[in-house]
Design an enzyme around this catalytic site. Structure first.
Site, PDB file in Angstrom:
ATOM      1  N   CYS A 114       6.315   6.074  -0.800  1.00  9.64           N
ATOM      2  CA  CYS A 114       6.066   6.165  -2.245  1.00  9.64           C
ATOM      3  C   CYS A 114       5.315   7.442  -2.641  1.00  9.64           C
ATOM      4  O   CYS A 114       5.193   7.753  -3.824  1.00  9.64           O
ATOM      5  CB  CYS A 114       5.292   4.945  -2.721  1.00  9.64           C
ATOM      6  N   HIS A 135       2.045   6.616  -9.230  1.00 14.85           N
ATOM      7  CA  HIS A 135       3.196   5.908  -8.682  1.00 14.85           C
ATOM      8  C   HIS A 135       3.184   4.503  -9.282  1.00 14.85           C
ATOM      9  O   HIS A 135       2.160   3.813  -9.267  1.00 14.85           O
ATOM     10  CB  HIS A 135       3.093   5.885  -7.151  1.00 14.85           C
ATOM     11  N   ASN A 192       8.827  -1.254  -8.711  1.00 18.83           N
ATOM     12  CA  ASN A 192       8.357  -0.139  -7.876  1.00 18.83           C
ATOM     13  C   ASN A 192       9.587   0.554  -7.282  1.00 18.83           C
ATOM     14  O   ASN A 192      10.277  -0.025  -6.450  1.00 18.83           O
ATOM     15  CB  ASN A 192       7.441  -0.718  -6.781  1.00 18.83           C
TER      16      ASN A 192
HETATM   17  N1  COA Z   1       5.827 -15.895  -6.477  1.00 22.97           N
HETATM   18  C1  COA Z   1       4.968 -16.915  -6.396  1.00 22.97           C
HETATM   19  N2  COA Z   1       3.978 -16.986  -5.490  1.00 22.97           N
HETATM   20  C2  COA Z   1       3.858 -15.940  -4.651  1.00 22.97           C
HETATM   21  C3  COA Z   1       4.720 -14.827  -4.677  1.00 22.97           C
HETATM   22  C4  COA Z   1       5.742 -14.846  -5.638  1.00 22.97           C
HETATM   23  N3  COA Z   1       6.616 -13.849  -5.760  1.00 22.97           N
HETATM   24  N4  COA Z   1       4.354 -13.979  -3.719  1.00 22.97           N
HETATM   25  C5  COA Z   1       3.285 -14.498  -3.110  1.00 22.97           C
HETATM   26  N5  COA Z   1       2.984 -15.687  -3.660  1.00 22.97           N
HETATM   27  C6  COA Z   1       1.919 -16.614  -3.302  1.00 22.97           C
HETATM   28  C7  COA Z   1       1.423 -16.432  -1.902  1.00 22.97           C
HETATM   29  O1  COA Z   1       2.251 -17.107  -0.980  1.00 22.97           O
HETATM   30  C8  COA Z   1       0.059 -17.032  -1.976  1.00 22.97           C
HETATM   31  O2  COA Z   1       0.168 -18.432  -1.888  1.00 22.97           O
HETATM   32  P1  COA Z   1      -0.936 -19.300  -1.082  1.00 22.97           P
HETATM   33  O3  COA Z   1      -2.219 -19.053  -1.792  1.00 22.97           O
HETATM   34  O4  COA Z   1      -0.410 -20.681  -1.221  1.00 22.97           O
HETATM   35  O5  COA Z   1      -0.910 -18.750   0.302  1.00 22.97           O
HETATM   36  C9  COA Z   1      -0.401 -16.694  -3.402  1.00 22.97           C
HETATM   37  O6  COA Z   1       0.782 -16.376  -4.126  1.00 22.97           O
HETATM   38  C10 COA Z   1      -1.372 -15.541  -3.487  1.00 22.97           C
HETATM   39  O7  COA Z   1      -0.865 -14.517  -2.648  1.00 22.97           O
HETATM   40  P2  COA Z   1      -1.573 -13.136  -2.546  1.00 22.97           P
HETATM   41  O8  COA Z   1      -0.835 -12.258  -1.612  1.00 22.97           O
HETATM   42  O9  COA Z   1      -3.051 -13.345  -2.321  1.00 22.97           O
HETATM   43  O10 COA Z   1      -1.393 -12.610  -4.041  1.00 22.97           O
HETATM   44  P3  COA Z   1      -2.040 -11.362  -4.707  1.00 22.97           P
HETATM   45  O11 COA Z   1      -2.825 -11.752  -5.888  1.00 22.97           O
HETATM   46  O12 COA Z   1      -2.710 -10.471  -3.693  1.00 22.97           O
HETATM   47  O13 COA Z   1      -0.763 -10.594  -5.251  1.00 22.97           O
HETATM   48  C11 COA Z   1       0.668  -8.761  -4.660  1.00 22.97           C
HETATM   49  C12 COA Z   1       0.238 -10.190  -4.340  1.00 22.97           C
HETATM   50  C13 COA Z   1       1.737  -8.357  -3.664  1.00 22.97           C
HETATM   51  C14 COA Z   1       1.213  -8.718  -6.070  1.00 22.97           C
HETATM   52  C15 COA Z   1      -0.583  -7.826  -4.554  1.00 22.97           C
HETATM   53  O14 COA Z   1      -1.215  -8.016  -3.317  1.00 22.97           O
HETATM   54  C16 COA Z   1      -0.232  -6.395  -4.713  1.00 22.97           C
HETATM   55  O15 COA Z   1       0.130  -5.958  -5.774  1.00 22.97           O
HETATM   56  N6  COA Z   1      -0.354  -5.583  -3.646  1.00 22.97           N
HETATM   57  C17 COA Z   1       0.052  -4.198  -3.667  1.00 22.97           C
HETATM   58  C18 COA Z   1       1.529  -4.140  -3.492  1.00 22.97           C
HETATM   59  C19 COA Z   1       2.099  -2.777  -3.747  1.00 22.97           C
HETATM   60  O16 COA Z   1       1.896  -2.227  -4.791  1.00 22.97           O
HETATM   61  N7  COA Z   1       2.835  -2.264  -2.771  1.00 22.97           N
HETATM   62  C20 COA Z   1       3.475  -1.010  -2.847  1.00 22.97           C
HETATM   63  C21 COA Z   1       2.511   0.083  -2.767  1.00 22.97           C
HETATM   64  S1  COA Z   1       3.320   1.587  -2.660  1.00 22.97           S
END
Ligand code: COA
Length: 326
Positions: free
Chosen positions: A112, A253, A283
């Protein structure tokens, strides 16, 4: 040393859209979850175009807008983590489609951050006078490497391409660049898209059947972004002597609205300074910054003399930022 300026911008996304509602019929998720955690509502998904097709169309638009002929192009760099093939490079395939026969072409792999890396490389060639005109493209068909059963990742990404044309100029243009990498974070974002083992080495049937796809440690990546983006911006301010108040636009980004809001809060910068369009694209990795720039130009948000900071961050780990005067 020559100054260089962005002379034209272009973007191209596939026609097909995949909304959060559509995704909720594929994996266990909801529009509410995706929107509140990421700010993404829909994304474009390619059904037939490959990365070089999207890249060529974005480049064509940028060249048209800049009013620059194909023969004038000296350099084509494509930043991508989803090339059409390992060989030839996507940039060579773009050259073929554009018939830009005088160009030297190669790809850059920095996930990215790829567009910021590619712009920085182009700057080195142009400012020394080695080349005069460069087309820098960020292009991805991420749908090729998404695991559509993994709700942690499949809701985040989209396909698309953006391009800029860079040329020598009297104006200040691209002023400062900063890049960084940390291979220690290799496992936070991964896509084992090429065969990793010697083909003669025995592997299990599951291993041989597994299609390469992206995996991510979401929370760690989130924390990495919140820490590295303000550091990148500060680096550029230190290099250039500008204050944050003198910066008109910050184009991150487009990964996640909560990263953008977190950075704005941490740096005490009004949210309005940050352009955001992830709602409509998801993204798109290396493509997100040039797509945003093209939209901003189209909407007349960029005025001559505006100071703009671009910041990329992603797998590798990699990061980078560019300061330019529009
Ligand atoms: N729909 C519903 N539930 C989901 C889900 C989805 N698409 N994806 C994950 N969950 C669930 C998980 O399984 C977890 O459930 P649990 O508590 O029963 O285990 C819960 O939601 C929370 O998961 P978590 O990973 O803690 O969520 P979060 O608040 O950290 O959000 C992201 C997840 C991926 C949105 C966040 O971590 C993020 O934005 N990270 C950066 C990602 C990114 O930008 N990557 C590219 C960078 S270049």
């Amino acid at each position: 040393m020559h100054n260089l300026q962005i002379m034209g911008t272009g973007r191209w996304v596939p026609e097909q859209q995949l909304t959060n509602e559509d995704l909720s019929s594929i994996v266990d998720t909801t529009d509410e979850w995706i929107t509140s955690r990421t700010g993404i509502r829909t994304r474009h998904i390619s059904t037939w175009e490959n990365t070089s097709d999207l890249a060529s169309k974005a480049a064509q638009m940028a060249l048209q807008q800049a009013n620059i002929q194909m023969e004038e192009v000296d350099l084509i760099i494509v930043a991508t983590m989803t090339p059409d093939s390992s060989m030839p490079s996507t940039a060579c395939l773009v050259q073929k489609q554009l018939q830009a026969k005088n160009a030297v072409c190669f790809d850059v792999s920095a996930a990215c951050s790829g567009f910021v890396y590619a712009m920085t490389i182009a700057k080195q060639f142009l400012q020394t006078g080695f080349y005069k005109t460069a087309v820098v493209i960020g292009a991805e068909v991420l749908s090729k490497v998404i695991d559509w059963q993994d709700r942690n990742t499949c809701v985040l990404f989209g396909d698309g391409a953006g391009a800029v044309v860079l040329q020598h100029s009297q104006d200040l243009g691209v002023e400062a660049c900063y890049l960084g990498s940390d291979g220690q974070g290799d496992d936070l974002l991964e896509c084992k898209g090429v065969a990793l083992q010697n083909p003669l080495k025995p592997c299990t049937q599951t291993e041989s059947l597994r299609r390469p796809s992206m995996t991510m440690k979401g929370r760690e990546v989130f924390q990495f972004a919140l820490q590295i983006v303000p550091a990148c911006i500060q680096q550029l301010l230190d290099q250039s002597g500008y204050t944050i108040e003198q910066i008109d636009h910050i184009v991150l980004h487009q990964a996640n609205i909560r990263i953008l809001e977190g950075v704005a809060k941490k740096m005490k910068v009004p949210k309005e300074k940050f352009y955001s369009n992830m709602e409509y694209y998801g993204n798109t990795s290396a493509a997100s910054i040039p797509i945003a720039l093209d939209e901003m130009r189209e909407q007349n948000l960029l005025k001559k003399g505006d100071k703009v900071i671009l910041v990329g961050f992603g797998g590798g780990l990699t990061w980078g930022a560019i300061l330019l005067t529009w």
